[in-house]
Design an enzyme around this catalytic site. Structure first.
Site, PDB file in Angstrom:
ATOM      1  N   GLU A 249     -21.485  18.354  24.960  1.00 39.62           N
ATOM      2  CA  GLU A 249     -21.187  17.304  23.743  1.00 39.62           C
ATOM      3  C   GLU A 249     -21.249  18.213  22.616  1.00 39.62           C
ATOM      4  OE1 GLU A 249     -24.824  14.785  24.308  1.00 39.62           O
ATOM      5  OE2 GLU A 249     -23.755  14.437  26.663  1.00 39.62           O
ATOM      6  N   LYS A 251     -22.587  18.468  19.139  1.00 38.23           N
ATOM      7  CA  LYS A 251     -24.574  18.547  19.001  1.00 38.23           C
ATOM      8  C   LYS A 251     -24.256  18.438  17.454  1.00 38.23           C
ATOM      9  CE  LYS A 251     -28.510  21.795  18.920  1.00 38.23           C
ATOM     10  NZ  LYS A 251     -29.030  21.908  18.068  1.00 38.23           N
ATOM     11  N   ARG A 256     -33.919  13.446  16.018  1.00 38.63           N
ATOM     12  CA  ARG A 256     -33.941  13.430  17.521  1.00 38.63           C
ATOM     13  C   ARG A 256     -34.717  11.813  17.800  1.00 38.63           C
ATOM     14  NH1 ARG A 256     -34.157  17.097  22.424  1.00 38.63           N
ATOM     15  NH2 ARG A 256     -34.368  15.762  24.557  1.00 38.63           N
ATOM     16  N   ARG A 272     -39.088  13.505  18.733  1.00 40.68           N
ATOM     17  CA  ARG A 272     -39.664  14.046  19.673  1.00 40.68           C
ATOM     18  C   ARG A 272     -41.324  14.934  19.237  1.00 40.68           C
ATOM     19  NH1 ARG A 272     -36.071  19.532  18.897  1.00 40.68           N
ATOM     20  NH2 ARG A 272     -37.463  20.770  19.859  1.00 40.68           N
ATOM     21  N   GLU A 302     -29.532  10.895  18.577  1.00 38.53           N
ATOM     22  CA  GLU A 302     -29.297  11.861  17.201  1.00 38.53           C
ATOM     23  C   GLU A 302     -29.010  11.195  16.068  1.00 38.53           C
ATOM     24  OE1 GLU A 302     -30.557  14.767  17.700  1.00 38.53           O
ATOM     25  OE2 GLU A 302     -30.411  15.850  15.430  1.00 38.53           O
ATOM     26  N   PHE A 342     -27.395   9.934  23.661  1.00 36.89           N
ATOM     27  CA  PHE A 342     -26.425  10.924  24.577  1.00 36.89           C
ATOM     28  C   PHE A 342     -27.346  10.620  25.772  1.00 36.89           C
ATOM     29  CE2 PHE A 342     -30.057  13.317  21.186  1.00 36.89           C
ATOM     30  CZ  PHE A 342     -30.495  13.378  22.839  1.00 36.89           C
ATOM     31  N   ARG A 422     -38.090  22.623  29.267  1.00 38.16           N
ATOM     32  CA  ARG A 422     -36.678  23.845  28.439  1.00 38.16           C
ATOM     33  C   ARG A 422     -36.312  24.285  29.860  1.00 38.16           C
ATOM     34  NH1 ARG A 422     -35.822  24.908  23.373  1.00 38.16           N
ATOM     35  NH2 ARG A 422     -37.901  24.869  22.975  1.00 38.16           N
ATOM     36  N   LYS A 428     -27.443  24.929  24.900  1.00 38.44           N
ATOM     37  CA  LYS A 428     -26.914  25.232  23.559  1.00 38.44           C
ATOM     38  C   LYS A 428     -26.159  26.519  22.575  1.00 38.44           C
ATOM     39  CE  LYS A 428     -31.655  25.749  21.521  1.00 38.44           C
ATOM     40  NZ  LYS A 428     -32.775  25.005  20.599  1.00 38.44           N
TER      41      LYS A 428
HETATM   42  P1  AMP Z   1     -32.614  22.585  18.920  1.00 35.83           P
HETATM   43  O1  AMP Z   1     -33.727  21.577  18.482  1.00 35.83           O
HETATM   44  O2  AMP Z   1     -31.969  24.050  18.028  1.00 35.83           O
HETATM   45  O3  AMP Z   1     -33.504  23.120  19.582  1.00 35.83           O
HETATM   46  O4  AMP Z   1     -31.829  21.478  19.691  1.00 35.83           O
HETATM   47  C1  AMP Z   1     -32.093  20.607  20.157  1.00 35.83           C
HETATM   48  C2  AMP Z   1     -31.640  19.784  20.007  1.00 35.83           C
HETATM   49  O5  AMP Z   1     -30.169  19.389  19.173  1.00 35.83           O
HETATM   50  C3  AMP Z   1     -32.327  18.203  20.568  1.00 35.83           C
HETATM   51  O6  AMP Z   1     -33.821  18.564  20.384  1.00 35.83           O
HETATM   52  C4  AMP Z   1     -31.533  17.003  19.871  1.00 35.83           C
HETATM   53  O7  AMP Z   1     -32.445  16.864  18.564  1.00 35.83           O
HETATM   54  C5  AMP Z   1     -29.762  17.867  19.264  1.00 35.83           C
HETATM   55  N1  AMP Z   1     -29.010  17.200  19.396  1.00 35.83           N
HETATM   56  C6  AMP Z   1     -28.119  17.160  19.244  1.00 35.83           C
HETATM   57  N2  AMP Z   1     -26.951  16.518  19.710  1.00 35.83           N
HETATM   58  C7  AMP Z   1     -26.961  16.740  20.743  1.00 35.83           C
HETATM   59  C8  AMP Z   1     -27.123  16.325  22.223  1.00 35.83           C
HETATM   60  N3  AMP Z   1     -25.578  16.041  22.122  1.00 35.83           N
HETATM   61  N4  AMP Z   1     -27.329  16.602  23.415  1.00 35.83           N
HETATM   62  C9  AMP Z   1     -29.090  16.537  23.400  1.00 35.83           C
HETATM   63  N5  AMP Z   1     -29.160  16.766  22.143  1.00 35.83           N
HETATM   64  C10 AMP Z   1     -28.564  16.873  21.149  1.00 35.83           C
END
Ligand code: AMP
Length: 599
Positions: A249, A251, A256, A272, A302, A342, A422, A428
């Site tokens: 998907e 990102k 969020r 979150r 998001e 998502f 997690r 990611k």
């Molecule tokens: P990080 O904040 O770097 O840990 O990345 C995770 C975050 O990416 C999630 O908490 C979401 O806010 C965001 N995110 C963006 N696009 C997506 C997606 N398609 N699926 C899940 N999370 C996403």
């Protein structure tokens, strides 16, 4: 139950460093509280009358509390204010002055928990013209009947400073030892993760046992702890880990949101870290409600700034205007937002958190209708990928569409929505990983150093720490002094004020000694050149080299305050170690090298 007893327990927990001892003291407290008051005691231990996602506040500024202390203790206001500046904690001031006063007077009624809860509810509810006066009178009444410890905690509770140091993990350890066994711990944790209501879980466990806890279900209005992603260093690695086939998907780089939608009731949107963002994204909420085809749903997506005329995603900074507290209507008008959904966690009586991802995704796409004109409701761009070339192509397309990278999602039978965890069901991969730098780190501020020269009088650098979920403590990784502009430096003292601590908090492990200590509360995003062995920082201490930890080299603030993250959600010590290992593999650097981190 007397509030004095409870305050005594809080004091014992606060004076203890270790998680095991804390859990033992809490278990003793939980056993001594009547079942019907257990939830309230748990909420109070983190300074609240309600579950953590309820945003109601006491609305008492320090000044008002200090006025109450001055009048009850019969001490000159100026003296009280000076003591508050010196300690940074109205609770400590109240404790000292009430202790002195108590030696002289004996005319007071013992405070019961019931009385404290009722009075705090009155403080919270007081509104209108005389509300400040009313709040002060109620607090003064409570302080009049308080002993020193009770006064300490009452003042910390109403000023938002209540942190006895026991996190959710420790509270659940205590609950399982008080009312169940260690083996029952996962079920207790699941009930908490799907409700974010520790009081409810505790009272159910104490009153109905584990059977009751098993019946606790996902419900609209109670936020679910978010699922989080692991990371890997390359797309081929991700494909291999996913068994050669998975969903990719886009990102999105936005905010969020978990939306709880009820067709007849309202819509509540949570960040979150469980902040209520319903007002910030009321336009998105209205669209979700209008376009929902069923009665009730919980979905995640998001929220991204979006230009409806060009159909293009706008930079992250634009959407942050929506986090402003005031003048929300102009921000809503100025910054159009689309939610890219998502996940689906609940729909019309059915809990989807235990359903595999492919089914959740398919259902998600069928529960909202389309809007005419600008559609604020969209779905994350998604495809099934089964080759490294396909993975690269989708990643490039995502970056070209102004996204951060991709989220790979498992299609396996066990690909449930793991609330609060997690794991590798989601992985990611960001565009930053392709540059020299591995990733950004979200670190908690645990200390500050006064600046010199141009920065004299304000904080010039910060001591930053990563979190270790096993010990429930934060370990330092760098002294951060780069990337701040003057405007940010000016806002720092205010941002950190309520987290000030008189000495090193027991939840922090550090060798470096800053000028001011903070209880972890503020999370900042930091980049670095790389990670190296550090003789002074305590993260992953001894894991790579005996007598040394890991530190960030050339750390730099990215300008992003992660106010969407709790300090427990910041980068973990385990992740710092993973980065270190990955980087060794990537550039062949010598893990035993003596390159020291910044200071
Ligand atoms: P990080 O904040 O770097 O840990 O990345 C995770 C975050 O990416 C999630 O908490 C979401 O806010 C965001 N995110 C963006 N696009 C997506 C997606 N398609 N699926 C899940 N999370 C996403």
């Amino acid at each position: 139950m007397r509030f004095e007893e409870i305050a005594g327990f809080f004091d014992r927990v606060e004076s203890t460093g270790g998680r095991l001892e804390m859990a033992a003291i809490l278990a003793e407290l939980f056993r001594s509280v009547p079942v019907g008051e257990l939830g309230a005691v748990i909420n109070l231990s983190s300074g609240r009358l309600h579950p953590e996602y309820d945003s109601r506040e006491f609305g008492m500024a320090d000044k008002l509390v200090l006025r109450a202390i001055s009048s009850v203790a019969g001490v000159d206001q100026k003296k009280v204010d000076e003591m508050a500046i010196a300690t940074g904690d109205p609770g400590a001031v109240a404790e000292t002055l009430i202790a002195k006063k108590k030696q002289m007077t004996l005319f007071s009624e013992p405070l019961t928990l019931e009385n404290v809860l009722r009075s705090l509810a009155e403080i919270e509810a007081a509104s209108g013209k005389d509300s400040q006066d009313k709040k002060m009178k109620i607090l003064s009444r409570l302080l009049h009947d308080s002993g020193p410890l009770e006064a300490r905690y009452l003042c910390r509770i109403v000023t938002g400073r209540m942190r006895v140091g026991a996190g959710a993990m420790t509270v659940m350890d205590a609950l399982s030892s008080a009312f169940a066994t260690r083996e029952d711990r996962p079920e207790i944790e699941r009930a908490y993760n799907i409700t974010c209501d520790m009081g409810l879980v505790a009272e159910t466990l104490a009153g109905e046992g584990l059977d009751g806890v098993r019946k606790i279900a996902v419900r609209v209005g109670s936020p679910i702890k978010v699922m989080l992603a692991e990371r890997l260093r390359s797309l081929p690695d991700i494909m291999e880990r996913m068994g050669g086939r998975c969903a990719f998907e886009y990102k999105y780089d936005g905010i969020r949101v978990q939306a709880h939608i009820s067709k007849d009731g309202g819509v509540r949107m949570y960040s979150r870290r469980l902040e209520d963002l319903s007002d910030n994204f009321s336009d998105v909420g209205e669209s979700l409600q209008a376009q929902l085809m069923g009665r009730e749903a919980i979905v995640e997506g998001e929220c991204v700034a979006f230009d409806p005329t060009t159909g293009q995603i706008q930079p992250f900074q634009n959407v942050t205007h929506r986090r402003r507290k005031n003048d929300m209507s102009s921000a809503i008008e100025a910054v159009p937002v689309r939610i890219f959904l998502f996940d689906l966690l609940y729909y019309d009586g059915n809990d989807y958190t235990m359903v595999p991802y492919p089914e959740r995704r398919a259902k998600l796409e069928s529960v909202f209708s389309k809007a005419d004109g600008f559609d604020r409701v969209g779905y994350s761009e998604q495809t099934i990928v089964d080759s490294p070339e396909g993975a690269q192509e989708f990643f490039d397309r995502s970056v070209a569409s102004r996204c951060e990278g991709i989220m790979a999602k498992s299609l396996a039978d066990e690909s449930i929505y793991k609330a609060g965890a997690r794991g590798f069901l989601w992985i990611k991969y960001k565009k930053d990983y392709t540059a020299a730098l591995v990733d950004t780190f979200d670190l908690a501020v645990v200390g500050a150093f006064y600046g010199m020269g141009k920065r004299a009088g304000v904080y010039g650098a910060l001591l930053m720490a990563a979190y270790d979920p096993d010990s429930g403590k934060w370990y330092t990784t760098c002294k951060l002094g780069t990337g701040f502009d003057d405007a940010f430096l000016a806002t720092l003292p205010g941002m950190l004020e309520s987290f000030k601590s008189e000495g090193k908090p027991s939840s922090v492990s550090a060798e470096m000694v800053p000028d001011v200590w903070f209880i972890p509360g503020v999370v900042l995003e930091v980049t670095a050149a790389d990670i190296s062995i550090s003789p002074i920082h305590t993260a992953a201490y001894g894991a790579v080299k005996e007598g040394a930890g890991l530190g960030l080299r050339f750390p730099r603030f990215t300008g992003r305050v992660r106010d969407d993250k709790d300090p427990e959600q910041c980068t973990t010590v385990g992740e710092v170690k993973e980065f270190y290992d990955l980087q060794g593999e990537r550039d062949g650097s010598d893990p035993d090298g003596d390159m020291d981190a910044d200071e």
